[in-house]
Design an enzyme around this catalytic site. Structure first.
Site, PDB file in Angstrom:
ATOM      1  N   ASP A  29       0.844  -1.190   0.000  1.00  0.00           N
ATOM      2  CA  ASP A  29       0.000   0.000   0.000  1.00  0.00           C
ATOM      3  C   ASP A  29       0.887   1.251   0.000  1.00  0.00           C
ATOM      4  OD1 ASP A  29      -3.211   0.520   0.953  1.00  0.00           O
ATOM      5  OD2 ASP A  29      -1.815   2.203   1.159  1.00  0.00           O
ATOM      6  N   ASN A  84     -13.118  -3.393   2.108  1.00  0.00           N
ATOM      7  CA  ASN A  84     -14.125  -2.344   2.140  1.00  0.00           C
ATOM      8  C   ASN A  84     -15.011  -2.452   0.900  1.00  0.00           C
ATOM      9  OD1 ASN A  84     -13.035  -1.236   4.519  1.00  0.00           O
ATOM     10  ND2 ASN A  84     -11.526  -0.065   3.348  1.00  0.00           N
ATOM     11  N   VAL A  93     -10.805   3.097  -3.649  1.00  0.00           N
ATOM     12  CA  VAL A  93     -10.356   2.666  -4.984  1.00  0.00           C
ATOM     13  C   VAL A  93     -11.314   1.575  -5.445  1.00  0.00           C
ATOM     14  CG1 VAL A  93      -8.516   1.602  -6.325  1.00  0.00           C
ATOM     15  CG2 VAL A  93      -7.938   3.227  -4.507  1.00  0.00           C
ATOM     16  N   HIS A  97     -10.128  -5.012  -3.629  1.00  0.00           N
ATOM     17  CA  HIS A  97      -8.824  -5.328  -3.031  1.00  0.00           C
ATOM     18  C   HIS A  97      -8.993  -5.767  -1.592  1.00  0.00           C
ATOM     19  CE1 HIS A  97      -9.754  -1.053  -2.626  1.00  0.00           C
ATOM     20  NE2 HIS A  97      -9.189  -1.121  -1.432  1.00  0.00           N
ATOM     21  N   HIS A  99      -7.051  -5.865   1.972  1.00  0.00           N
ATOM     22  CA  HIS A  99      -5.928  -5.320   2.737  1.00  0.00           C
ATOM     23  C   HIS A  99      -5.397  -6.422   3.658  1.00  0.00           C
ATOM     24  CE1 HIS A  99      -6.899  -0.882   2.180  1.00  0.00           C
ATOM     25  NE2 HIS A  99      -8.079  -1.403   1.884  1.00  0.00           N
TER      26      HIS A  99
HETATM   27  P1  5GP Z   1      -9.815   1.413   0.222  1.00  0.00           P
HETATM   28  O1  5GP Z   1     -10.029   2.638   1.072  1.00  0.00           O
HETATM   29  O2  5GP Z   1     -10.380   1.583  -1.171  1.00  0.00           O
HETATM   30  O3  5GP Z   1     -10.222   0.137   0.875  1.00  0.00           O
HETATM   31  O4  5GP Z   1      -8.245   1.285   0.085  1.00  0.00           O
HETATM   32  C1  5GP Z   1      -7.511   1.837  -0.958  1.00  0.00           C
HETATM   33  C2  5GP Z   1      -6.059   1.733  -0.569  1.00  0.00           C
HETATM   34  O5  5GP Z   1      -5.277   1.907  -1.731  1.00  0.00           O
HETATM   35  C3  5GP Z   1      -5.600   2.785   0.441  1.00  0.00           C
HETATM   36  O6  5GP Z   1      -5.051   2.129   1.570  1.00  0.00           O
HETATM   37  C4  5GP Z   1      -4.558   3.593  -0.325  1.00  0.00           C
HETATM   38  O7  5GP Z   1      -3.474   3.986   0.481  1.00  0.00           O
HETATM   39  C5  5GP Z   1      -4.144   2.643  -1.421  1.00  0.00           C
HETATM   40  N1  5GP Z   1      -3.744   3.272  -2.670  1.00  0.00           N
HETATM   41  C6  5GP Z   1      -4.403   4.247  -3.340  1.00  0.00           C
HETATM   42  N2  5GP Z   1      -3.769   4.559  -4.483  1.00  0.00           N
HETATM   43  C7  5GP Z   1      -2.678   3.747  -4.534  1.00  0.00           C
HETATM   44  C8  5GP Z   1      -1.620   3.601  -5.484  1.00  0.00           C
HETATM   45  O8  5GP Z   1      -1.551   4.265  -6.513  1.00  0.00           O
HETATM   46  N3  5GP Z   1      -0.671   2.660  -5.199  1.00  0.00           N
HETATM   47  C9  5GP Z   1      -0.707   1.903  -4.059  1.00  0.00           C
HETATM   48  N4  5GP Z   1       0.293   1.023  -3.876  1.00  0.00           N
HETATM   49  N5  5GP Z   1      -1.698   2.016  -3.150  1.00  0.00           N
HETATM   50  C10 5GP Z   1      -2.654   2.931  -3.380  1.00  0.00           C
END
Ligand code: 5GP
Ligand code: ZN
Length: 113
Positions: A29, A84, A93, A97, A99
């Site tokens: 992340d 999520n 995003v 995914h 985590h």
């Molecule tokens: P969500 O809130 O959608 O469950 O988690 C999205 C995660 O993607 C967040 O923890 C954020 O830090 C990570 N993230 C967002 N954009 C990028 C990216 O361009 N590269 C990487 N490696 N992680 C990302």
């Protein structure tokens, strides 16, 4: 389609990839919430868990198995998996995914903090 995780899967955007195979890709992340914070994504674009169809069962089980194996490789005995779903569920995003979070003592309440 302008999806950052599709671009990472395709090698068109940079990421610290830790694992990839025909079905899933795992990478660190960008803003880690813990010493270990890895995202595991299906290679195929699926926006949210709500968009899953029976055809997705192959990789969805593989997602969990990959998380278990990567956690072991990272030396984690305890860890947290977070998925999520939707904006209301904290998803930012919209490419599904998982985590994998660990490497420090996690609070017992839900969430990454
Ligand atoms: P969500 O809130 O959608 O469950 O988690 C999205 C995660 O993607 C967040 O923890 C954020 O830090 C990570 N993230 C967002 N954009 C990028 C990216 O361009 N590269 C990487 N490696 N992680 C990302
Ligand atoms: Zn995507």
């Amino acid at each position: 389609m302008d999806c950052i995780f599709c671009k990472i899967v395709a090698g068109e955007a940079p990421a610290r990839i830790v694992y990839r195979d025909d079905l899933v890709t795992a990478f660190h992340d960008l803003r880690p919430a813990a010493p270990v914070h890895i995202l595991i994504v299906p290679n195929r674009h699926v926006a949210t868990l709500n968009d899953l169809t029976p055809a997705d069962e192959t990789w969805s089980g593989h997602l969990l198995e990959t998380a278990r194996r990567l956690a072991a490789e990272q030396g984690l005995t305890g860890y947290r998996l977070v998925l999520n779903v939707g904006a209301e569920g904290g998803q930012s995003v919209f490419h599904l995914h998982l985590h994998l979070v660990g490497g420090r003592r996690l609070q017992s309440h839900l969430g990454l903090a």
